[in-house]
Design a protein around this motif. Structure first.
Motif, PDB file in Angstrom:
ATOM      1  N   ASP A 134       0.778  -1.190   0.002  1.00  0.00           N
ATOM      2  CA  ASP A 134      -0.008  -0.097   0.014  1.00  0.00           C
ATOM      3  C   ASP A 134       0.867   1.287   0.073  1.00  0.00           C
ATOM      4  O   ASP A 134       1.157   1.685   1.106  1.00  0.00           O
ATOM      5  CB  ASP A 134      -0.823   0.164   1.292  1.00  0.00           C
ATOM      6  CG  ASP A 134      -2.075  -0.981   1.066  1.00  0.00           C
ATOM      7  OD1 ASP A 134      -2.175  -1.595  -0.199  1.00  0.00           O
ATOM      8  OD2 ASP A 134      -2.714  -1.194   2.169  1.00  0.00           O
ATOM      9  N   ALA A 138      -0.964   5.666  -4.431  1.00  0.00           N
ATOM     10  CA  ALA A 138      -2.067   4.960  -4.851  1.00  0.00           C
ATOM     11  C   ALA A 138      -3.168   4.561  -4.081  1.00  0.00           C
ATOM     12  O   ALA A 138      -4.414   4.286  -4.235  1.00  0.00           O
ATOM     13  CB  ALA A 138      -1.538   3.567  -5.397  1.00  0.00           C
ATOM     14  N   HIS A 139      -2.838   4.699  -2.741  1.00  0.00           N
ATOM     15  CA  HIS A 139      -3.885   4.175  -1.635  1.00  0.00           C
ATOM     16  C   HIS A 139      -4.130   5.427  -0.607  1.00  0.00           C
ATOM     17  O   HIS A 139      -4.826   5.196   0.272  1.00  0.00           O
ATOM     18  CB  HIS A 139      -3.519   3.077  -1.093  1.00  0.00           C
ATOM     19  CG  HIS A 139      -3.174   1.925  -1.622  1.00  0.00           C
ATOM     20  ND1 HIS A 139      -4.117   1.090  -2.150  1.00  0.00           N
ATOM     21  CD2 HIS A 139      -2.090   1.462  -2.643  1.00  0.00           C
ATOM     22  CE1 HIS A 139      -3.837  -0.005  -2.951  1.00  0.00           C
ATOM     23  NE2 HIS A 139      -2.227   0.161  -3.124  1.00  0.00           N
ATOM     24  N   THR A 141      -5.843   8.605  -0.905  1.00  0.00           N
ATOM     25  CA  THR A 141      -6.985   9.317  -1.134  1.00  0.00           C
ATOM     26  C   THR A 141      -8.417   8.512  -0.498  1.00  0.00           C
ATOM     27  O   THR A 141      -8.380   7.255  -0.343  1.00  0.00           O
ATOM     28  CB  THR A 141      -7.591   9.487  -2.459  1.00  0.00           C
ATOM     29  OG1 THR A 141      -7.854   8.139  -3.043  1.00  0.00           O
ATOM     30  CG2 THR A 141      -6.439  10.045  -3.188  1.00  0.00           C
ATOM     31  N   GLU A 143     -11.064   7.968  -1.491  1.00  0.00           N
ATOM     32  CA  GLU A 143     -11.902   7.216  -2.469  1.00  0.00           C
ATOM     33  C   GLU A 143     -11.191   5.769  -2.792  1.00  0.00           C
ATOM     34  O   GLU A 143     -11.840   4.679  -2.729  1.00  0.00           O
ATOM     35  CB  GLU A 143     -12.078   7.826  -4.060  1.00  0.00           C
ATOM     36  CG  GLU A 143     -12.828   8.902  -3.875  1.00  0.00           C
ATOM     37  CD  GLU A 143     -12.045  10.054  -3.317  1.00  0.00           C
ATOM     38  OE1 GLU A 143     -10.953  10.218  -3.295  1.00  0.00           O
ATOM     39  OE2 GLU A 143     -12.910  11.203  -2.886  1.00  0.00           O
ATOM     40  N   ALA A 144      -9.836   5.891  -2.750  1.00  0.00           N
ATOM     41  CA  ALA A 144      -8.656   4.636  -2.682  1.00  0.00           C
ATOM     42  C   ALA A 144      -8.986   3.705  -1.542  1.00  0.00           C
ATOM     43  O   ALA A 144      -8.964   2.692  -1.668  1.00  0.00           O
ATOM     44  CB  ALA A 144      -7.457   4.920  -3.127  1.00  0.00           C
ATOM     45  N   ASP A 148     -10.197   0.062  -1.586  1.00  0.00           N
ATOM     46  CA  ASP A 148      -9.482  -1.071  -1.009  1.00  0.00           C
ATOM     47  C   ASP A 148     -10.226  -1.875  -0.096  1.00  0.00           C
ATOM     48  O   ASP A 148     -10.329  -3.046   0.245  1.00  0.00           O
ATOM     49  CB  ASP A 148      -8.304  -0.295  -0.339  1.00  0.00           C
ATOM     50  CG  ASP A 148      -7.060  -0.130  -1.101  1.00  0.00           C
ATOM     51  OD1 ASP A 148      -7.301  -0.529  -2.551  1.00  0.00           O
ATOM     52  OD2 ASP A 148      -6.338   0.832  -1.004  1.00  0.00           O
TER      53      ASP A 148
END
Length: 190
Positions: A134, A138-139, A141, A143-144, A148
């Motif tokens: 992680d 990429a992780h 926000t 939303e992310a 996840d």
């Protein structure tokens, strides 16, 4: 001062500025850095299409006889373009070094009807274990994080164990393999 001779095929123009080609740059870099960054550079170049497998196979000839070539050859054998980030590469190498290598990268997990439940960064199919690397970009926000969590819930409900690792975790050589080994042992007790 160190000087290297470049041939005509080694130079390309990027925004009008002469630069070495991706193949030449990758070849030069892996001679000068340690294993983890070298494999990360190779993985990234393959994943992003900067070099292809045929070019990867040509690198031994390009580095033959140069300082660092012996270590670089070993790095070439570990390159895998399925790694989508240096964090995934580092996590995989920690597992390899800890003698619990994953048997799959970017493991697709589907239900009985073929619906994709999720894709795991590192996978051990037998014990139904996935390790996620992680990264903040990429992780990071909301939303992310929500995506996840939904994906993790689908995978857990399908009988998979999910482990999550960060860059900080890769700085401790035994942490990731120890955690993976514990999860594999727990899966075998079920």
């Amino acid at each position: 001062m160190h000087q290297v001779t470049v041939g005509p095929g080694d130079v390309v123009k990027v925004a009008g500025i002469p630069a070495t080609s991706s193949l030449r740059t990758v070849s030069d870099v892996i001679l000068r850095v340690d294993r983890y960054p070298a494999v990360s550079v190779l993985d990234s170049a393959l994943n992003q299409g900067r070099i292809d497998p045929a070019q990867l196979a040509a690198i031994p000839n390009l580095i033959r006889g140069r300082r660092g070539a012996v270590v670089a050859h070993a790095c070439l054998a570990e390159a895998d373009g399925r790694a989508q980030s240096p964090l995934e590469t580092r996590s995989r190498l920690r597992c390899v070094d800890g003698r619990v290598p994953p048997d799959a990268l970017q493991l697709e997990v589907r239900d009985d009807d073929g619906y994709l439940l999720g894709i795991g960064d590192l996978g051990w199919r037998g014990p139904r274990l996935i390790a996620e690397a992680d990264g903040r970009d990429a992780h990071g926000t909301p939303e992310a994080a929500y995506a996840d969590r939904r994906r993790q819930n689908r995978l857990v409900n399908a009988g998979w164990t999910i482990l999550r690792f960060t860059w900080q975790d890769t700085l401790h050589p035994s942490y990731i393999p120890h955690t993976v080994r514990q999860a594999i042992a727990a899966a075998h007790r079920r």
